[in-house]
Design an enzyme around this catalytic site. Structure first.
Site, PDB file in Angstrom:
ATOM      1  N   ASP A  76      85.765  45.803  46.768  1.00 23.48           N
ATOM      2  CA  ASP A  76      84.330  46.038  46.633  1.00 23.48           C
ATOM      3  C   ASP A  76      83.923  47.258  47.458  1.00 23.48           C
ATOM      4  O   ASP A  76      84.681  47.739  48.312  1.00 23.48           O
ATOM      5  CB  ASP A  76      83.582  44.792  47.111  1.00 23.48           C
ATOM      6  CG  ASP A  76      82.153  44.711  46.594  1.00 23.48           C
ATOM      7  OD1 ASP A  76      81.764  45.570  45.777  1.00 23.48           O
ATOM      8  OD2 ASP A  76      81.443  43.784  47.001  1.00 23.48           O
ATOM      9  N   GLU A 105      83.212  52.892  46.024  1.00 14.66           N
ATOM     10  CA  GLU A 105      82.848  54.130  45.325  1.00 14.66           C
ATOM     11  C   GLU A 105      83.209  55.401  46.117  1.00 14.66           C
ATOM     12  O   GLU A 105      83.488  56.410  45.469  1.00 14.66           O
ATOM     13  CB  GLU A 105      81.355  54.127  45.001  1.00 14.66           C
ATOM     14  CG  GLU A 105      80.933  53.090  43.976  1.00 14.66           C
ATOM     15  CD  GLU A 105      80.914  51.679  44.544  1.00 14.66           C
ATOM     16  OE1 GLU A 105      81.136  50.734  43.770  1.00 14.66           O
ATOM     17  OE2 GLU A 105      80.703  51.534  45.763  1.00 14.66           O
ATOM     18  N   ASP A 111      76.049  45.492  40.533  1.00 15.35           N
ATOM     19  CA  ASP A 111      74.882  44.765  41.014  1.00 15.35           C
ATOM     20  C   ASP A 111      73.771  44.718  39.973  1.00 15.35           C
ATOM     21  O   ASP A 111      72.699  45.322  40.133  1.00 15.35           O
ATOM     22  CB  ASP A 111      74.367  45.402  42.301  1.00 15.35           C
ATOM     23  CG  ASP A 111      75.373  45.282  43.442  1.00 15.35           C
ATOM     24  OD1 ASP A 111      76.295  44.455  43.330  1.00 15.35           O
ATOM     25  OD2 ASP A 111      75.232  46.009  44.434  1.00 15.35           O
TER      26      ASP A 111
END
Length: 760
Positions: free
Chosen positions: A386, A389, A468
């Site tokens: 997670d 990015e 999300d």
């Protein structure tokens, strides 16, 4: 064009201010490159193999007054014009793409490079990785840049977490081709110049380098694209089961209670997730000694009740210069973190200031991968990469003025790269490290891997989810084209958070999301801390019944779904497919985004708006069976069907298919596939066919050939089973149900084994 010549398997063409390279990798895949200087060497993180990894292709070169044509024996031809380095691509004599006047490659003073193609008015464009909005991206401007979209809103948000610069083009006749822009810098596809009929690919750095894949069918394009960029490994069978997650399951007792509630409410489930709550001080690869004092014992107890445990890993490593945190101490000592000026690149994530590994370095990837043992040794069987990015903030996460930031583009990486080049493969390289480590730590076990961010080829290492999202009807509706376009982009194993991650999900939305979400390739309910609970039982009996029925339908179809995942691993085919995947010439169905094919033989038509009790469903050509009512419809038209929550998901079976299903257990591998049910749906000629893939569901034995595919064919009232593979089908009962458009359903119960034939 000044001259042209052969260089190995490529044809090079020299122009006054550029050099063009044309390379046929197969009879149906060609690579086209252009540069004003020297061609760049291949990077180790390239999503495609080296050109010489492909068997040689015989090509013919023809030079005429208007340019040079390089043609493969399979009929894929790239024509380079005599001026402007413009190209046209033909397949079997038909032009499938061209630059046209004013098109072709160009280099600009601001450092960008562009390549302009003609955009025919009747062509649709799909794929592009993870996108919001509807299926067709014509008229949009799409950036490829992995981006943390915390609580993103609406259909116009772009970009998102996945950066996959690939599109599938489908013309009015249904002929298809694909284009993959082979560049890891920030890139943009501009499809807004519809009146001028221009499609522009732009890159901020690197080289103008793209592959074209001929069809003519969408399926052939996707197969060829994934031949280039890789295909997913087959996950464990239990990964297809229902999965329950929440940011906020903050103790072992809370996890145990959720597990008990799932079993008490008779909801089949296989996976429970630990978010950052399980970590000591929110530090990655640690365990909170008070909230989770015995993670191995927790995992063992859950396993005894059929659950697997998955845990989150964040790339931000807590900055603790005082020592005592092994991950930071060792990474800092070895120089494994990104730097800024004379020190570490430090930004805020959940534990506070964090350092970030340089995944461009092979040594860093190997080091990072070793830390997964801290999870696996305690019984974790799924990992979630997670915040990769990478996600970071300029101020503490709870500060009211905290803003999302990214590493400066000139941040140095290993191999003389900078972040401008590495950003879009940062998560991909982390997942490559994870994959290598898990294969080393558990060489004969399939471990579930998920990643929020990724680039081209992420499917080789991990499943993904759409990040999300929110508890809004718009996000429910948007999830279907999101996942279909990801599937067309090579990422077959993907899901959206059922119920939505942010927001407060009400009972009707939750029930409808379960009905659709249980048809996602990856079915996970997930929500954020501080938001309304959205476990299936929180809204009372009616909602619980609807959610449970949706989950039970998924478990009944697990043999069919597992076969689709095996197909994806072998051919790259999507699990969720837009109608145009199999019916590209159908103008009425090709842009539909509110229904989908689940494999070839099932069609889902979920309800995506509140208060709906009936909906129109478009059925492509052929015969279609309503699996809820038994009604039979001729396709090529819309039908109106009941769709109240209690009616369940509108689900149609294609005439001509044989759909395998099985018994419903509390978890995927609780019960053997006995009896095996085969639903036979004859087409207008009275024929049908289908397949069932089987292996042990957990080990890597299938990669050594210990697997089986049983092919079923139904003709003249006779159903025949023919297995292929090293795995023998066990002795079991087989329920054969032949559905007829007129008259009663015919059911036979037989003793199944290897090959058999039965007159139904």
């Amino acid at each position: 064009m000044r001259r042209w010549w052969r260089a190995g398997r490529s044809v090079l063409l020299e122009y006054e201010d550029a050099t063009l390279s044309v390379t046929h990798l197969t009879d149906a895949i060609a690579r086209v490159r252009a540069t004003p200087a020297d061609f760049l060497p291949r990077r180790p993180w390239s999503a495609t193999p080296p050109d010489d990894a492909f068997p040689p292709v015989e090509v013919a070169v023809e030079a005429t007054g208007d340019g040079v044509t390089v043609r493969s024996g399979g009929g894929l031809a790239v024509h380079a014009a005599a001026t402007g380095a413009r190209v046209a691509v033909l397949h079997r004599g038909q032009t499938i793409m061209m630059d046209g006047d004013g098109g072709g490659p160009a280099w600009h003073a601001d450092g960008r490079a562009t390549w302009t193609h003609r955009m025919p008015p009747d062509e649709n464009y799909l794929g592009f990785g993870e996108r919001t909005g509807l299926l067709d991206k014509r008229g949009q401007r799409l950036a490829c840049w992995c981006t943390d979209r915390y609580e993103y809103q609406g259909a116009g948000v772009d970009p998102l977490y996945q950066a996959i610069p690939f599109y599938l083009a489908v013309d009015a006749a249904g002929r298809s081709h694909g284009v993959y822009l082979h560049n890891t810098y920030r890139s943009v596809f501009d499809l807004t110049a519809q009146r001028e009929q221009r499609l522009v690919m732009a890159v901020d750095g690197g080289e103008l380098d793209w592959y074209v894949m001929a069809g003519p069918t969408p399926a052939e394009v996707v197969t060829r694209f994934t031949h280039l960029t890789g295909r997913m490994p087959l996950p464990p069978r239990w990964a297809l089961g229902y999965q329950q997650a929440r940011w906020g399951y903050d103790s072992a007792e809370r996890i145990r209670a959720v597990a008990a509630d799932l079993r008490r409410h008779d909801i089949p489930a296989d996976v429970l997730y630990l978010d950052i709550d399980h970590q000591d001080g929110l530090r990655t690869f640690t365990w909170d000694p008070e909230a989770f004092p015995d993670p191995a014992g927790l995992a063992a107890d859950l396993a005894a009740d059929g659950f697997k445990l998955a845990a989150v890993v964040d790339v931000g490593v807590s900055h603790q210069p005082e020592g005592g945190y092994d991950v930071f101490d060792e990474g800092h000592r070895k120089g494994y973190f990104l730097t800024e000026g004379d020190g570490l690149l430090l930004r805020h994530v959940w534990p506070g200031l964090c350092a970030f590994p340089d995944f461009a370095s092979p040594a860093v990837r190997q080091w990072w991968g070793r830390w997964y043992a801290s999870l696996l040794d305690r019984g974790v069987r799924g990992v979630v990469n997670d915040m990769n990015e990478p996600a970071m903030h300029d101020l503490p996460m709870d500060h009211p003025d905290s803003a999302r930031v990214e590493p400066p583009l000139d941040t140095p990486h290993d191999l003389d790269a900078d972040h401008a080049e590495v950003h879009n493969v940062y998560a991909l390289l982390e997942n490559a490290a994870t994959d290598a480590a898990l294969r080393d730590l558990r060489p004969d076990e399939r471990v579930l891997r998920l990643s929020r961010a990724g680039g081209t080829g992420i499917q080789r290492y991990a499943a993904v989810w759409t990040g999300d999202n929110g508890s809004y009807w718009e996000h429910l509706e948007m999830s279907l084209p999101q996942l279909m376009n990801l599937g067309l982009s090579g990422v077959a194993f993907a899901g959206a958070d059922i119920g939505g991650f942010f927001g407060d999900c009400g009972p009707e939305l939750l029930a409808r999301w379960f009905q659709l979400g249980c048809c996602y390739p990856l079915a996970r309910n997930h929500c954020a801390r501080g938001r309304a609970a959205q476990e299936p039982w929180v809204w009372g009996a009616e909602t619980l019944d609807a959610c449970r029925a949706a989950v039970r339908l998924r478990y009944r179809l697990l043999p069919y779904l597992y076969t689709l995942l095996a197909d994806a691993a072998e051919t790259g085919s999507p699990v969720l497919r837009p109608l145009l995947y199999h019916y590209p010439a159908d103008r009425r169905g090709r842009q539909l985004a509110d229904q989908a094919l689940l494999g070839r033989d099932l069609l889902i038509a979920p309800v995506l708006r509140p208060g709906v009790t009936a909906r129109a469903v478009y059925l492509p050509a052929g015969r279609w069976y309503d699996t809820r009512t038994g009604a039979v419809h001729d396709g090529g038209r819309h039908v109106l069907v009941d769709a109240a929550i209690g009616d369940g998901l509108p689900l149609f079976a294609r005439g001509g298919g044989v759909v395998p299903s099985g018994p419903v257990g509390r978890y995927a591998d609780e019960l053997p596939l006995n009896p095996l049910t085969l639903d036979v749906y004859p087409d207008r000629d009275g024929e049908a066919e289908g397949e069932l893939y089987e292996d042990d569901g957990a080990s890597m034995a299938h990669t050594r050939g210990v697997r089986a595919r049983t092919r079923y064919s139904y003709r003249d009232g006779v159903l025949t089973a023919r297995p292929v593979g090293l795995l023998d089908a066990p002795a079991r009962l087989v329920v054969v149900r032949v559905h007829h458009p007129t008259g009663p359903e015919l059911t036979r119960l037989i003793d199944g084994g290897k090959s058999w034939t039965v007159r139904a």
